[in-house]
Scaffold this motif. Sequence first.
Motif, PDB file in Angstrom:
ATOM      1  N   ALA A 570      -3.234   3.722 -15.520  1.00  0.00           N
ATOM      2  CA  ALA A 570      -2.253   2.993 -14.664  1.00  0.00           C
ATOM      3  C   ALA A 570      -1.357   4.135 -13.646  1.00  0.00           C
ATOM      4  N   ALA A 571      -0.679   4.890 -14.441  1.00  0.00           N
ATOM      5  CA  ALA A 571       0.172   5.779 -13.733  1.00  0.00           C
ATOM      6  C   ALA A 571      -0.520   6.371 -12.690  1.00  0.00           C
ATOM      7  N   HIS A 572      -1.659   6.984 -12.877  1.00  0.00           N
ATOM      8  CA  HIS A 572      -2.700   7.728 -11.650  1.00  0.00           C
ATOM      9  C   HIS A 572      -2.978   7.019 -10.781  1.00  0.00           C
ATOM     10  N   LEU A 573      -3.462   5.433 -11.044  1.00  0.00           N
ATOM     11  CA  LEU A 573      -3.403   4.509  -9.973  1.00  0.00           C
ATOM     12  C   LEU A 573      -2.366   4.167  -9.147  1.00  0.00           C
ATOM     13  N   LEU A 574      -1.183   4.224  -9.888  1.00  0.00           N
ATOM     14  CA  LEU A 574      -0.139   3.750  -8.945  1.00  0.00           C
ATOM     15  C   LEU A 574       0.772   4.953  -8.619  1.00  0.00           C
ATOM     16  N   LEU A 590       5.356  -1.023 -11.994  1.00  0.00           N
ATOM     17  CA  LEU A 590       6.496  -0.094 -11.577  1.00  0.00           C
ATOM     18  C   LEU A 590       7.860  -0.632 -12.021  1.00  0.00           C
ATOM     19  N   ARG A 591       8.483   0.087 -12.920  1.00  0.00           N
ATOM     20  CA  ARG A 591       9.826  -0.557 -13.254  1.00  0.00           C
ATOM     21  C   ARG A 591      10.779  -0.698 -12.143  1.00  0.00           C
ATOM     22  N   SER A 592      10.820   0.102 -11.193  1.00  0.00           N
ATOM     23  CA  SER A 592      11.639  -0.051 -10.091  1.00  0.00           C
ATOM     24  C   SER A 592      11.156  -1.044  -9.068  1.00  0.00           C
ATOM     25  N   SER A 593      10.033  -1.457  -9.293  1.00  0.00           N
ATOM     26  CA  SER A 593       9.189  -2.487  -8.047  1.00  0.00           C
ATOM     27  C   SER A 593       8.194  -3.314  -8.711  1.00  0.00           C
ATOM     28  N   PRO A 594       8.573  -4.211  -9.627  1.00  0.00           N
ATOM     29  CA  PRO A 594       7.607  -5.079 -10.579  1.00  0.00           C
ATOM     30  C   PRO A 594       6.689  -5.522  -9.930  1.00  0.00           C
ATOM     31  N   ASP A 595       6.838  -5.775  -8.516  1.00  0.00           N
ATOM     32  CA  ASP A 595       5.499  -6.052  -7.781  1.00  0.00           C
ATOM     33  C   ASP A 595       4.291  -5.402  -7.729  1.00  0.00           C
ATOM     34  N   ARG A 596       4.692  -4.253  -7.565  1.00  0.00           N
ATOM     35  CA  ARG A 596       3.321  -3.096  -7.632  1.00  0.00           C
ATOM     36  C   ARG A 596       3.025  -3.038  -9.008  1.00  0.00           C
ATOM     37  N   GLY A 597       1.805  -3.198  -9.478  1.00  0.00           N
ATOM     38  CA  GLY A 597       1.245  -3.250 -10.693  1.00  0.00           C
ATOM     39  C   GLY A 597      -0.273  -3.031 -10.635  1.00  0.00           C
ATOM     40  N   VAL A 598      -0.702  -2.628 -11.815  1.00  0.00           N
ATOM     41  CA  VAL A 598      -2.472  -2.825 -11.960  1.00  0.00           C
ATOM     42  C   VAL A 598      -2.645  -3.345 -13.322  1.00  0.00           C
ATOM     43  N   THR A 599      -3.706  -4.202 -13.243  1.00  0.00           N
ATOM     44  CA  THR A 599      -4.035  -4.913 -14.582  1.00  0.00           C
ATOM     45  C   THR A 599      -4.681  -4.320 -15.219  1.00  0.00           C
ATOM     46  N   ILE A 600      -4.961  -4.777 -16.586  1.00  0.00           N
ATOM     47  CA  ILE A 600      -5.851  -3.803 -17.614  1.00  0.00           C
ATOM     48  C   ILE A 600      -7.172  -3.826 -17.013  1.00  0.00           C
ATOM     49  N   GLN A 601      -7.517  -4.965 -16.298  1.00  0.00           N
ATOM     50  CA  GLN A 601      -9.144  -4.939 -15.763  1.00  0.00           C
ATOM     51  C   GLN A 601      -9.095  -3.772 -14.634  1.00  0.00           C
ATOM     52  N   GLU A 602      -8.182  -3.672 -14.001  1.00  0.00           N
ATOM     53  CA  GLU A 602      -8.257  -2.737 -12.968  1.00  0.00           C
ATOM     54  C   GLU A 602      -8.274  -1.171 -13.763  1.00  0.00           C
ATOM     55  N   CYS A 603      -7.584  -1.112 -14.529  1.00  0.00           N
ATOM     56  CA  CYS A 603      -7.425   0.217 -15.427  1.00  0.00           C
ATOM     57  C   CYS A 603      -8.670   0.525 -15.891  1.00  0.00           C
ATOM     58  N   ALA A 604      -9.487  -0.551 -16.489  1.00  0.00           N
ATOM     59  CA  ALA A 604     -10.906  -0.409 -17.108  1.00  0.00           C
ATOM     60  C   ALA A 604     -11.802   0.025 -16.178  1.00  0.00           C
ATOM     61  N   MET A 605     -11.863  -0.697 -15.034  1.00  0.00           N
ATOM     62  CA  MET A 605     -12.565   0.152 -13.842  1.00  0.00           C
ATOM     63  C   MET A 605     -12.304   1.518 -13.539  1.00  0.00           C
ATOM     64  N   ALA A 606     -11.193   1.697 -13.402  1.00  0.00           N
ATOM     65  CA  ALA A 606     -10.968   3.020 -12.962  1.00  0.00           C
ATOM     66  C   ALA A 606     -11.437   4.254 -14.263  1.00  0.00           C
ATOM     67  N   ALA A 607     -11.181   3.572 -15.579  1.00  0.00           N
ATOM     68  CA  ALA A 607     -11.733   4.542 -16.509  1.00  0.00           C
ATOM     69  C   ALA A 607     -13.202   4.851 -16.278  1.00  0.00           C
ATOM     70  N   TYR A 608     -14.013   3.832 -15.510  1.00  0.00           N
ATOM     71  CA  TYR A 608     -15.385   4.545 -15.280  1.00  0.00           C
ATOM     72  C   TYR A 608     -15.620   4.803 -13.890  1.00  0.00           C
ATOM     73  N   ASN A 610     -12.436   6.232 -11.585  1.00  0.00           N
ATOM     74  CA  ASN A 610     -11.212   6.930 -10.954  1.00  0.00           C
ATOM     75  C   ASN A 610     -10.348   7.407 -12.147  1.00  0.00           C
ATOM     76  N   VAL A 611     -10.858   8.634 -13.020  1.00  0.00           N
ATOM     77  CA  VAL A 611     -10.006   8.847 -13.854  1.00  0.00           C
ATOM     78  C   VAL A 611      -9.101  10.039 -13.506  1.00  0.00           C
ATOM     79  N   PRO A 612      -8.029  10.284 -13.897  1.00  0.00           N
ATOM     80  CA  PRO A 612      -7.232  11.256 -13.695  1.00  0.00           C
ATOM     81  C   PRO A 612      -7.790  12.590 -13.907  1.00  0.00           C
ATOM     82  N   ASP A 613      -7.330  13.754 -13.152  1.00  0.00           N
ATOM     83  CA  ASP A 613      -7.984  14.969 -13.421  1.00  0.00           C
ATOM     84  C   ASP A 613      -7.842  15.503 -15.084  1.00  0.00           C
TER      85      ASP A 613
END
Lengths: 792, 183
Positions: A570-574, A590-608, A610-613
Motif C-alpha cells: 500500500a505504501a508503495h502504491l500510495l 494516508l493519515r494526513s489525507s484519509p481520502d487517499r487510500g488503497v483497498t486490500i483488494q488493490e493491494c492483492a492485485m499489486a502483489a501479483y 506491481n510489487v515494490p523493488d
Amino acid sequence: MTIDEVKIGGLGASRPRVEDNRFIRGKGNYVDDIALPGMLHMELLRSPLAHARIKSIDVTAAWAIPGVRLVLTGEMMASRNLAWMPTLSYDTQAVLATDKVRFQGQEIACVVADDPYIAKDACEAIIVDYEPLPVIVNPTQAMTAGAPVIRDDKENQHDNLIFDWEVGDKDGTDAAFSAADVVSELELHYPRSHPSPIETCGSIADFDRSTSKLTVYMTTQAPHIIRAAVAMVAELPEHMIRIISPDLGGGFGNKVPVYPGYVVSILASILLERPVKWIEDKTGNLISTGFGRDVYLRGQMALRKDGKILGVRMHTDSDHGAFFSDAQPSKFKIGLMHSAFACYDIPTAHLTAQGVYTNKAPGGVAYRCSFRVTEAMFFQERMVQAAADDLGLDQAEFRRLNFVQDDDFPHRTPFGFLTDSGQYGKCLDIGLEAVGYKKFLEQKEEAKKNGRLLGIGISTMTEPLGAGNSREYDILGIKMFDSAELRVHMTGKAILRTGAKSQGQGHETTWAQIVAHELGIPADDVVVEEGDTDTAPFGMGTYASRSTPVAGAAVSMVSRKIRAKARKIAAHLLEVSEEDIDWELGRFYLRSSPDRGVTIQECAMAAYSNVPDGMEPGLENNAYYDPPNLTWPFACYIATVEVDPLTGVWDVLNMVAVDDCGVRINPMIVEGQIMGGLTEAYAMASMQFITFDDEGNCVGSNYMDYLLPTAWETPGFELHEVVTPCPHHPIGAKGIGECATVGGPAAFVNAVMDALKGSGVRNVDMPLLPDRVYEALTTSRDVSGAPPIRTS
Amino acid sequence: MTSLFEVMPAETAVDTPVRKLTVNVNGKQETLKVEPRLLLAHMIRQALGLTGTHVGCDTTNCGACTVLFDGAPVKSCTMFAVQADGHDITTVEGLASASELDPIQEGFKDEHGLQCGFCTPGMMLSAKALLTENPNPTEDEVRWALSGNLCRCTGYQNIVKAVLLAAESLQHQEASKDEGETL
C-alpha cells in the motif's frame, strides 16, 4: 467509507452457514458416499465373549464363499508385525486378537469381498474356538487380590493396575482438613457413555502400487495425527501417505483414536492393490470404539462454618477397558481432572487417581469435553451442592461466597492451573434472575405441602479449553499447536486451509469470518478447506474445543502477516512511507489525507502485478500458533424439575444457560453448539449410558438399548450471554463447543437431588432413570449405577 | 461375479437369485435387477447413486435413512429393495426443483437447523410428510412427527423452528396462489 464488519460477514455476524448449501441438498460427501473404481468391501468379525483364550480360528469355509478376496486373522497380522499397535497413551492395543479376546466386540478377523453382504456372510462362516475366562467389569473387581490378569501379554504386568497418579498439595490439604469446622463427603460413579455420532467410523484405503502412494479416506477428527501414526505403525514414508477426512457425520471425540478397522483396511488394500472400504455398523461403533467417562469419584470438602471452602480431597478410580488408549495429553494420566474447582477460591487441594484394566472396550476419549473435564466439573458441582446442604446454606449464595472475584485474575487454581478472566457472579445473577430463583423457592415450598416434589439445580464452572500450550500439552510427543495457511488471489478472493477438522462446527463459515475481521475481505470471498493432509498445514485436529482457541488464533495470525505485507504494498502504491499510513477495515489510507487510500483488494492485485523493488511477489503465508495458555470460558446452568413421587419420573420445567465464551465469532453457531451440548447433558442425566452384565455383555450396543433423546423428550432451553474477552487470544475468543455437555449434567442431577432433599438420599448415580429415583425415594438410600447391572 | 451394488446386467451369474423391479424415484422410472436381500437404502445409495440418504443405525431407530414411500416416511435401512417394486420413492435429492429449494430446506438453513448434516435429509423428509398432512402444526406436533429421527448436534430446538418456519412460508405461498386465482 468505512466497511460495516457485520455486513461483510466479520466477527459477530450470524452468517448463514456455507456448508449447509450442500447438506440440505443431500450433497454432503461423507466417507460412505465415496466409491472408487474396483473398490472392495471389508467386514470385521468381533468377539461375542468379553474374556477368553482363543484356541483356534478356522477360516476355510469363509475363503470358500464366492466373491471373498481376502481373510485376515491376528496370526497373519502378526507375521507382518501388525497384530498390535501403539495407543495414544503409550500402551499397546490388539489390531486383530492373537492370544486372547479381552472385551466383547474385540476385532478377531476380517473379510474383504466384492460387496459387504458377502463379507458379512463370510465372517459368519469363520469358526472360533474359545476357552472362556473370568470377566472383570469394574475397578473393584479389577483390583481384588487374585483377579485374573487381563494384560498378560505385557511383561511385568502382574495385576490390572495401569497407573497411580497424584497432583496437588497433600500436606497442605491435610492441614486444611484439621482446621475444618465441617467436612462434607460425596461418592459417585460417572457412568460409561458413548459419543455416538450418527455416522459410525469407516475408511477407504487405496494403495497404488505404481506410485507407492497410500490414500485413505477416513472418519477422523485429526487427520495429521493419523498420518503420523500410519507412518510409524505401517512403516510407510510419511510423504507417501495422504489422509483425507471428508464431511464427518459428527465426531464428539469418537473419531480421534486409531481403530483396528482403519489399520486392517490399509493392510488389505496394500495386499490386494485395490481400494478397500470399511464401514462400521452401529453395534460395532457402540461396543468397540472410544467411550467417555466411566470414573468412580469420591472426595471431601473442608469447610468453615461461615461457608468458606478451606480445601478439597479427591480420588478417582477410572475404568479404561482392556487397553489404555485414552486420547489425551501424555503428561496427564487422568486427563484434566485436576481442573476441578477452578472457579472457586480454594487455598489447597489434593487429587489421587488410579486407572485399571477391565474386560470392556478401550479408548477413553474426550466425549464432547476436554479430557475428563466433564467428570471433574460434575463432581465439583455435586460436591458443592452437598456441602451447601450440609452447612444449611443457600446453594447460590454458597457458590457466590467462594467464587474467584472479577478483580482476582489471573488466578492460580488449587491444582495449579492459571485462569485468566471471568465475571462469575454476574453470570450467576443473570441465571438466577432468568429462572426466577426466589419465586421458585417459594413455589417449591408451597408444592411440598401438596405432596409435589419440585427441585432446582445449579451448576457453575469454568473449564480449560483449547489444548494447549506446548510446554504442557502433547500427544505422543507431538506438541499441541495448530496452523493456518492463507492465499489471497490477485482479485482479492482467498483460500484458507487449517490443521483443524470440522465435524459440524461450521469452520467453512467461521474461519472466513475471522479473515473478514482481520483483512476486510468479505467472508463470501474466502473459501475454507480442511481435512486433506496433502494440502492442509500440519495441525492436531478438532476436539477438546481447541479449534477456535488454537486454529482460530492461527487464522488471525496468518491474516495479520498478510496485512503486514499488504501495508508495504500500500505504501508503495500510495508513494509514501509505511509510517504515514493507517489501517481501517479493508483499507490503508494516508493519515494526513484519509481520502487517499488503497483497498486490500488493490493491494492483492499489486502483489501479483506491481510489487515494490526487492519484494517477493504473491500474497500468501502460514502461521503456526502455540497458545500461551488454555482459554477459560465460564457457564452457569440452572434447571428446575418436578419429580413424580409415585413413579420416579422427572420432568424438566425450565433450563437456563448463561455462557461466557468471550467474543463470539458467529452467535448463531455458538448458540447452536450450546443447545446441542445441553441436549447431551440432558441425555447423560436422564437416559444415556453403557453398562455391562457380569459376563461382560455390553448393554447399550444399539439404539434400542442405548437411548438418545429425541425431539419429543428434549426440553426447551433459554440462553443468555456474558462476554469477557480472553486476554491472550488474538480476537478474545474462548472455546464453547462442549461447555454445556460438561456443566449441564450437574444442573439436572442437582435439581432432582434438591427435589429429594430431606429424604436422606445423598446421591443417585446417572442416568437418573425413573426406577433409580423411585428406589431412592422409597428406601431413602443412595442408588449406585456401577456395573454389573442387577439382573434381578 | 457381479457386485450387489451395481445395476445388474440381464445375464447375471446363475447362482445369484435376482428379482426385477420397477420403481419411481424422484419422478424418474428406474428398472433394476437386484438380489432379494438387498436393502432399500443400499439400492438408493449404491445402485442409484443417491447418497443423500444416509445409513446411521441399521435398526430403524435413527432415521438418517428416511425416505418418502408413496408419500409416507419410511426407514429405508430395514426395508428390502424389492418391496419398493411399483412404488414411488422421494429422497432428499427430490426435494428441491431445478431452480429453487423446498421451503423446508430454506427453513433448515435459515434457522440453523443442522450442524454435521448427517441426520438432515431424513429429518427434512419426515418434516415434508408432516407438512403435507398437517400444514399448520403446533410445536408439539412437530416434535412428535420428528421423534423417529435422531440428531446429536443441534438439540432439536432449531430443527423445530425450521419446520415451523417452513410451514409458515408454505402457507404464504398457498395464500398468494389463492389470491392469484381470485384475481
